[in-house]
Scaffold this motif. Structure first.
Motif, PDB file in Angstrom:
ATOM      1  N   GLU A 101       0.790  -1.555  -0.279  1.00 22.03           N
ATOM      2  CA  GLU A 101      -0.174   0.549  -0.088  1.00 22.03           C
ATOM      3  C   GLU A 101       1.000   1.299  -0.342  1.00 22.03           C
TER       4      GLU A 101
ATOM      5  N   PRO B  17      -1.638   6.954  -3.756  1.00 22.54           N
ATOM      6  CA  PRO B  17      -2.003   5.959  -3.955  1.00 22.54           C
ATOM      7  C   PRO B  17      -1.369   5.521  -4.894  1.00 22.54           C
TER       8      PRO B  17
ATOM      9  N   ARG C 132      -2.476  -8.959   1.465  1.00 21.28           N
ATOM     10  CA  ARG C 132      -3.284  -8.942   0.074  1.00 21.28           C
ATOM     11  C   ARG C 132      -1.642  -8.966  -0.441  1.00 21.28           C
TER      12      ARG C 132
ATOM     13  N   GLU D 132       2.451   5.331  -1.480  1.00 19.68           N
ATOM     14  CA  GLU D 132       2.002   6.258  -1.954  1.00 19.68           C
ATOM     15  C   GLU D 132       3.323   6.978  -2.601  1.00 19.68           C
TER      16      GLU D 132
END
Ligand SMILES: Cc1cc2nc3c(=O)[nH]c(=O)nc-3n(C[C@H](O)[C@H](O)[C@H](O)COP(=O)(O)OP(=O)(O)OC[C@H]3O[C@@H](n4cnc5c(N)ncnc54)[C@H](O)[C@@H]3O)c2cc1C
Length: 314
Positions: free
Chosen positions: A158, A173, A240, A160
């Motif tokens: 995740e 993101p 994930r 950015e």
């Protein structure tokens, strides 16, 4: 032109940023692209640095893939990023290729990655200013594939990206940055000055989380991925998983991640991954790789699962 600060880089535009030049230069040499103003970023200090601060790991967009692959902090906190960086292209390329350039690399296609002379025998495609995709003639968009190895790894953490556009800085993101980049990259006419990527930040993963990266390529020593996978699991947060080199952007493997969280065995997780990719992957014809061969690799997440389980056992 050479610039030393982000401000100078913005003032030098409109133009094309150059990190290590390993993706861009072959395209320019082949006249596959014809960018005129090149803005060389390698002296911009703000694009460098690998550090942990305030619950994030920060990775400068100008850091080389080699440095990322061997850095103790990256190897400890973000093993999938270190592993992806360590198997990208070849040692020579990894020495100068940057993380920013890897994420912003051109999508590739056997009809586009040719000399202008070769392409002269074909109607213009979406990526060269026309209105057709030679791979999938009824597709309304370019179907060239995005091959970044590092992107698949950054997605599962995740990450950015700090981007500067028209002097405005914001954290975007990475999934959104890649989506925007992929869409613009499939249109030759979309030559707006792209966002300058300054650095990436990734929330420090919790203790007990396992993560890793796996890539299958024709030649292990120097090649683009035919498929790659990254996943993270454990540590008290939802898992994930993602796969790359299968579509114009990496695809999230949600059923796979859910199967991991439900404690399913390796065969069941692999089956979930095959179903995820049967829905999401958009294989096209690649040099030496027919789509059917790529479909046969959807089960290779099993190799990554096995290596993570083994590393668990010490
Ligand atoms: C033989 C060969 C094998 C390869 N194998 C792989 C592979 O296995 N996996 C893989 O992922 N890639 C591979 N590549 C592609 C490429 O080398 C890498 O993706 C590399 O990381 C690109 O980084 P770079 O800094 O050299 O990018 P550059 O060539 O400098 O730039 C690439 C693109 O990113 C843009 N860009 C660069 N820096 C920034 C920035 N800070 N902000 C905004 N835009 C920026 C540039 O304008 C350009 O459009 C390969 C390339 C070659 C030639």
């Amino acid at each position: 032109m050479m610039v030393k600060t982000v401000k100078e880089a913005l003032e030098a535009g409109p133009g094309t940023y150059v990190g290590g030049g390993t993706d861009l230069m072959p395209l320019l040499k082949n006249h596959a692209r014809d960018d005129r103003t090149l803005i060389f970023l390698h002296q911009v200090e703000e694009l460098r640095g690998i550090r942990e601060e305030d619950g994030y790991v920060y990775l400068g967009a100008g850091e080389t893939l080699y440095d990322l692959s061997v850095h103790p902090l990256v190897r400890k906190r973000l093993p999938a990023v270190a592993q992806a960086a360590g198997v990208t292209a070849s040692p020579q390329i990894r020495n100068i290729a940057t993380l920013g350039g890897n994420i912003m690399q051109d999508r590739r296609c056997v009809y586009f990655n040719q000399s202008r002379f070769w392409r002269g025998g074909l109607e213009l495609c979406f990526k060269t200013g026309g209105a057709i995709c030679h791979q999938i003639p009824n597709s309304p968009v370019c179907r060239a594939i995005y091959y970044s190895d590092a992107a698949t790894a950054l997605l599962v953490y995740e990450a950015e990206a700090e981007c500067v556009e028209e002097e405005r800085r914001s954290w975007v993101p990475v999934a959104e940055l890649i989506r925007r980049h992929s869409q613009a990259n499939g249109l030759a006419c979309d030559r707006r000055l792209p966002a300058l990527v300054v650095r990436f930040r990734i929330p420090v993963p919790p203790e007990g989380e396992r993560s890793g990266f796996y890539k299958y390529a024709m030649r292990a020593t120097i090649d683009f991925p035919i498929i790659n996978f990254a996943l993270r699991a454990g540590g008290g947060r939802p898992s994930r998983a993602a796969a790359g080199a299968v579509a114009p952007e990496p695809v999230p493997l949600e059923e796979t991640a859910a199967a991991l969280d439900q404690g399913k065995d390796r065969d069941a997780v692999t089956a979930a991954c095959q179903r995820d990719l049967a829905r999401l992957a958009l294989p096209i014809r690649e040099a030496c790789v027919p789509p059917a061969m790529k479909r046969g690799l959807y089960s290779h997440i099993d190799i990554l699962l096995r290596s993570l389980t083994q590393s668990d056992r010490g």
